[in-house]
Design a protein around this motif. Structure first.
Motif, PDB file in Angstrom:
ATOM      1  N   ASN A  21      10.943  -0.761   8.225  1.00  0.00           N
ATOM      2  CA  ASN A  21       9.585  -0.702   9.407  1.00  0.00           C
ATOM      3  C   ASN A  21       9.739  -2.335   9.249  1.00  0.00           C
ATOM      4  O   ASN A  21       8.112  -3.297   9.692  1.00  0.00           O
ATOM      5  N   GLY A  22      10.225  -3.269   9.711  1.00  0.00           N
ATOM      6  CA  GLY A  22      10.836  -4.260  10.265  1.00  0.00           C
ATOM      7  C   GLY A  22      10.897  -5.907   9.032  1.00  0.00           C
ATOM      8  O   GLY A  22      10.628  -6.748   9.701  1.00  0.00           O
ATOM      9  N   ARG A  23      10.377  -4.883   7.732  1.00  0.00           N
ATOM     10  CA  ARG A  23      10.681  -6.476   6.946  1.00  0.00           C
ATOM     11  C   ARG A  23      11.748  -6.029   6.024  1.00  0.00           C
ATOM     12  O   ARG A  23      12.285  -4.959   6.094  1.00  0.00           O
ATOM     13  N   GLU A  85      12.794   3.489  10.535  1.00  0.00           N
ATOM     14  CA  GLU A  85      11.224   3.434  10.985  1.00  0.00           C
ATOM     15  C   GLU A  85      10.648   4.834  10.521  1.00  0.00           C
ATOM     16  O   GLU A  85      11.386   5.575  10.797  1.00  0.00           O
ATOM     17  N   GLU A  88       4.302   4.334   9.364  1.00  0.00           N
ATOM     18  CA  GLU A  88       3.624   3.275   9.562  1.00  0.00           C
ATOM     19  C   GLU A  88       4.512   2.257  10.056  1.00  0.00           C
ATOM     20  O   GLU A  88       3.434   1.296  10.425  1.00  0.00           O
ATOM     21  N   SER A  89       5.074   1.893  10.857  1.00  0.00           N
ATOM     22  CA  SER A  89       5.958   1.074  11.858  1.00  0.00           C
ATOM     23  C   SER A  89       5.731   0.975  13.441  1.00  0.00           C
ATOM     24  O   SER A  89       4.842   0.015  13.675  1.00  0.00           O
TER      25      SER A  89
END
Length: 188
Positions: A21-23, A85, A88-89
């Motif tokens: 999710n991008g982290r 992903e 939640e993203s």
């Protein structure tokens, strides 16, 4: 894992690093941990629903480097170096819904909600192809995810609505002949 299973297969552990999710996330995991269990148990991403655990229902689908995969069939170690992903993203602000989620709510494509996270992610993937689809094409594209409530027409309507919103068009404008002949409505 039972003691006999651990003794039979071993309890090897490996450090994995992936973008979730991008982290960036780095954890030490058992080499036998599924991606679904890793996301739910280690990262508390409970939108990943575990249904059949055999890859049949598709409710555990996540986006893996932008493509749908059944996270119950993948090992967490296979995610090393990749991007994952989950639902939640989608929304930066957890109090606001993403346009895809809004469409599912507006079109009543939620029903019991068990398949919804997988359907929402599949919708994102479909929309990102940039191709408008007929209802029949949408049905084909979501066919790998089982809706236990069988409310597929509302889900198709939600996919079409989300596509129209995100492409800036009118709902139903790109649904092909299915809407023109009246086959786009009703419940299946």
């Amino acid at each position: 894992m039972t003691t006999s299973t651990a003794a039979k297969y071993g309890t090897a552990r490996r450090t994995v690093t992936m973008r979730v999710n991008g982290r960036g996330v780095t954890r030490e995991v058992s080499t036998r941990t599924t991606l679904a269990d890793f996301l739910r148990d280690e990262l508390d991403l409970v939108s990943v629903h575990i249904g059949c655990e055999h890859g049949e229902c598709g409710c555990c689908n996540v986006l893996f480097d932008g493509h749908s995969v059944r996270s119950c069939l993948m090992l967490a170690v296979q995610g090393d170096g990749h991007a994952v992903e989950t639902v939640e993203s989608l929304s930066v602000d957890p109090t606001e819904l993403h346009p895809i989620q809004e469409s599912f709510a507006e079109e009543q494509g939620l029903q019991c909600g068990f398949c919804t996270p997988a359907m929402v992610l599949r919708t994102k993937e479909i929309i990102e192809t940039g191709h408008a689809m007929t209802d029949a094409e949408v049905r084909h594209e979501i066919s790998g995810i089982l809706c236990r409530c069988t409310g597929y027409q509302n889900i198709v309507n939600a996919v079409q609505s989300a596509g129209a919103k995100l492409r800036g068009g009118a709902v139903g404008a790109d649904r092909g002949e299915a809407m023109a002949d009246g086959a786009g409505g009703g419940r299946s």
